[in-house]
Design an enzyme around this catalytic site. Structure first.
Site, PDB file in Angstrom:
ATOM      1  N   LYS A  63       2.384   2.855 -11.154  1.00 46.78           N
ATOM      2  CA  LYS A  63       1.139   2.121 -10.890  1.00 46.78           C
ATOM      3  C   LYS A  63       0.797   1.185 -12.054  1.00 46.78           C
ATOM      4  CE  LYS A  63       0.274   3.844  -6.803  1.00 46.78           C
ATOM      5  NZ  LYS A  63       0.390   3.009  -5.598  1.00 46.78           N
ATOM      6  N   ASN A  70       0.812  -1.223   0.000  1.00 43.52           N
ATOM      7  CA  ASN A  70       0.000   0.000   0.000  1.00 43.52           C
ATOM      8  C   ASN A  70       0.846   1.274   0.000  1.00 43.52           C
ATOM      9  OD1 ASN A  70      -2.458   1.767   1.000  1.00 43.52           O
ATOM     10  ND2 ASN A  70      -0.855   1.994   2.548  1.00 43.52           N
ATOM     11  N   TYR A  90       4.308   8.633 -11.308  1.00 38.52           N
ATOM     12  CA  TYR A  90       3.329   7.897 -10.499  1.00 38.52           C
ATOM     13  C   TYR A  90       2.516   6.948 -11.392  1.00 38.52           C
ATOM     14  CZ  TYR A  90      -0.521   7.447  -7.065  1.00 38.52           C
ATOM     15  OH  TYR A  90      -1.474   6.987  -6.187  1.00 38.52           O
TER      16      TYR A  90
HETATM   17  N1  LIG Z   1      -5.582   8.829  -1.530  1.00 37.95           N
HETATM   18  C1  LIG Z   1      -5.963   8.665  -2.802  1.00 37.95           C
HETATM   19  O1  LIG Z   1      -6.839   9.377  -3.344  1.00 37.95           O
HETATM   20  C2  LIG Z   1      -5.329   7.610  -3.642  1.00 37.95           C
HETATM   21  C3  LIG Z   1      -5.724   7.510  -4.994  1.00 37.95           C
HETATM   22  C4  LIG Z   1      -5.186   6.520  -5.774  1.00 37.95           C
HETATM   23  C5  LIG Z   1      -4.292   5.611  -5.211  1.00 37.95           C
HETATM   24  N2  LIG Z   1      -3.909   5.724  -3.921  1.00 37.95           N
HETATM   25  C6  LIG Z   1      -2.940   4.759  -3.389  1.00 37.95           C
HETATM   26  O2  LIG Z   1      -3.362   4.288  -2.122  1.00 37.95           O
HETATM   27  C7  LIG Z   1      -2.208   3.964  -1.320  1.00 37.95           C
HETATM   28  C8  LIG Z   1      -2.290   4.687   0.010  1.00 37.95           C
HETATM   29  O3  LIG Z   1      -2.354   6.080  -0.234  1.00 37.95           O
HETATM   30  P1  LIG Z   1      -2.709   7.136   0.924  1.00 37.95           P
HETATM   31  O4  LIG Z   1      -3.463   8.219   0.260  1.00 37.95           O
HETATM   32  O5  LIG Z   1      -3.267   6.442   2.110  1.00 37.95           O
HETATM   33  O6  LIG Z   1      -1.227   7.698   1.243  1.00 37.95           O
HETATM   34  P2  LIG Z   1      -0.658   8.521   2.507  1.00 37.95           P
HETATM   35  O7  LIG Z   1      -1.770   8.994   3.364  1.00 37.95           O
HETATM   36  O8  LIG Z   1       0.301   9.501   1.945  1.00 37.95           O
HETATM   37  O9  LIG Z   1       0.162   7.386   3.308  1.00 37.95           O
HETATM   38  C9  LIG Z   1       1.308   6.850   2.729  1.00 37.95           C
HETATM   39  C10 LIG Z   1       1.837   5.718   3.586  1.00 37.95           C
HETATM   40  O10 LIG Z   1       3.008   5.179   2.928  1.00 37.95           O
HETATM   41  C11 LIG Z   1       4.100   5.200   3.838  1.00 37.95           C
HETATM   42  N3  LIG Z   1       5.340   5.388   3.071  1.00 37.95           N
HETATM   43  C12 LIG Z   1       5.668   6.451   2.294  1.00 37.95           C
HETATM   44  N4  LIG Z   1       6.904   6.272   1.769  1.00 37.95           N
HETATM   45  C13 LIG Z   1       7.360   5.092   2.217  1.00 37.95           C
HETATM   46  C14 LIG Z   1       8.556   4.360   2.054  1.00 37.95           C
HETATM   47  N5  LIG Z   1       9.580   4.817   1.314  1.00 37.95           N
HETATM   48  N6  LIG Z   1       8.677   3.172   2.680  1.00 37.95           N
HETATM   49  C15 LIG Z   1       7.663   2.685   3.425  1.00 37.95           C
HETATM   50  N7  LIG Z   1       6.509   3.332   3.639  1.00 37.95           N
HETATM   51  C16 LIG Z   1       6.359   4.525   3.050  1.00 37.95           C
HETATM   52  C17 LIG Z   1       3.800   6.330   4.812  1.00 37.95           C
HETATM   53  O11 LIG Z   1       4.502   6.129   6.045  1.00 37.95           O
HETATM   54  P3  LIG Z   1       4.683   7.355   7.119  1.00 37.95           P
HETATM   55  O12 LIG Z   1       3.340   7.542   7.776  1.00 37.95           O
HETATM   56  O13 LIG Z   1       5.703   6.880   8.076  1.00 37.95           O
HETATM   57  O14 LIG Z   1       5.107   8.557   6.334  1.00 37.95           O
HETATM   58  C18 LIG Z   1       2.278   6.154   4.963  1.00 37.95           C
HETATM   59  O15 LIG Z   1       1.980   5.119   5.861  1.00 37.95           O
HETATM   60  C19 LIG Z   1      -0.993   4.361  -2.170  1.00 37.95           C
HETATM   61  O16 LIG Z   1      -0.522   3.229  -2.867  1.00 37.95           O
HETATM   62  C20 LIG Z   1      -1.560   5.364  -3.160  1.00 37.95           C
HETATM   63  O17 LIG Z   1      -0.793   5.445  -4.332  1.00 37.95           O
HETATM   64  C21 LIG Z   1      -4.398   6.716  -3.120  1.00 37.95           C
END
Ligand SMILES: NC(=O)c1ccc[n+]([C@@H]2O[C@H](COP(=O)([O-])OP(=O)(O)OC[C@H]3O[C@@H](n4cnc5c(N)ncnc54)[C@H](OP(=O)(O)O)[C@@H]3O)[C@@H](O)[C@H]2O)c1
Length: 246
Positions: A155, A87, A151
């Site tokens: 993906k 994730n 990105y």
């Molecule tokens: N939110 C959306 O609208 C959306 C849309 C499409 C896809 N996604 C996908 O959904 C997933 C989760 O997204 P989110 O929005 O929940 O993201 P987020 O709130 O930014 O959280 C990102 C998470 O990834 C961890 N992380 C970042 N860099 C890392 C690294 N180098 N090694 C290990 N862990 C790392 C962060 O850890 P820390 O807390 O320690 O920083 C955090 O737990 C991602 O794959 C994203 O691409 C999200």
């Protein structure tokens, strides 16, 4: 049963951990910088079920040696890990003409190479259990998205990785699927995406609502449950019927 979730400290990853906790699974998850958020996820999971094993690990998924160490530790701590959810991800947006090597490399290393390291590290364990689930979290950007070439490429790459795992290891009892997210309000979208995204979403999403992290977690859990055992190599959108990014 136990699940391993990368990036379970915040956002969608936290919702995935809490969904599995609610279903009685032990949860191993990682964070990279935000220890306090990791502690909060543990607290929330324990509130759901105080008896559950829930542990968090510091891990930078860009680092193959760290991945191997953390995976080994999680397997030692939990015994059997049934499901692995990739994730964690980052965004570094820019138009292609302006995109630096660093912006490109960091996103590919985190979002594509990182999941490859995690899967590679877990495979022998999953094979020896003759039962495993791999879920890779993708985005509607997988089909192209302005300002997000790095990105989008990361993906889209996950799809090829996922389907290959499904073919190579299906006969060993391992399924591998992509869950494609549309738009969920999290730190990632709040910090890095244009405020007009919300308006775009409300205008074009047939369901006319914004998805929650729980919408995503529900499908991830289903695919990892016994009911999801014949679904392999699929790319499934949880985006209310919206099929493209701007
Ligand atoms: N939110 C959306 O609208 C959306 C849309 C499409 C896809 N996604 C996908 O959904 C997933 C989760 O997204 P989110 O929005 O929940 O993201 P987020 O709130 O930014 O959280 C990102 C998470 O990834 C961890 N992380 C970042 N860099 C890392 C690294 N180098 N090694 C290990 N862990 C790392 C962060 O850890 P820390 O807390 O320690 O920083 C955090 O737990 C991602 O794959 C994203 O691409 C999200």
């Amino acid at each position: 049963m136990n699940v391993f979730v990368t990036g379970g400290s915040r956002g969608i990853g936290r919702a995935i951990v809490l969904k599995f906790a609610g279903e009685g699974w032990g949860c191993a998850f990682t964070y990279v910088k935000n220890k306090a958020a990791g502690e909060e996820t543990v607290k929330l999971a324990k509130k759901i079920n105080s008896q559950l094993p829930v542990k968090y690990y510091k891990l930078d998924i860009k680092n193959a040696a760290q991945v191997d160490q953390v995976v080994e530790k999680a397997i030692n701590d939990f015994g059997e890990i049934r499901a692995v959810v990739n994730n964690a991800a980052v965004v570094r947006n820019n138009a292609v003409a302006m995109m630096s090597d660093k912006e490109w490399d960091e996103v590919i290393a985190t979002n594509l190479t990182g999941p490859f390291y995690v899967i590679r590290s877990f495979l022998m364990h999953l094979i020896s259990n003759k039962n495993g689930r791999i879920i890779n979290i993708s985005s509607l950007a997988q089909d192209g998205c302005s300002g997000q070439a790095n990105y989008a490429a990361s993906k889209a790459g996950l799809i090829g990785l996922t389907r290959t795992i499904g073919k190579e290891y299906g006969a060993k009892g391992i399924t591998s699927n992509v869950v494609t997210v549309g738009y969920v309000p999290t730190d990632m979208t709040r910090e890095h995406l244009s405020p007009t995204l919300h308006d775009f979403w409300m205008k074009h999403c047939p369901l006319k609502r914004i998805s929650s992290s729980e919408d995503i977690a529900n499908l991830v859990y289903f695919l990892c449950s016994d009911e999801g055992s014949f679904i392999n190599g699929e790319v499934i959108r949880v985006s209310g019927g919206l099929t493209y990014a701007p």
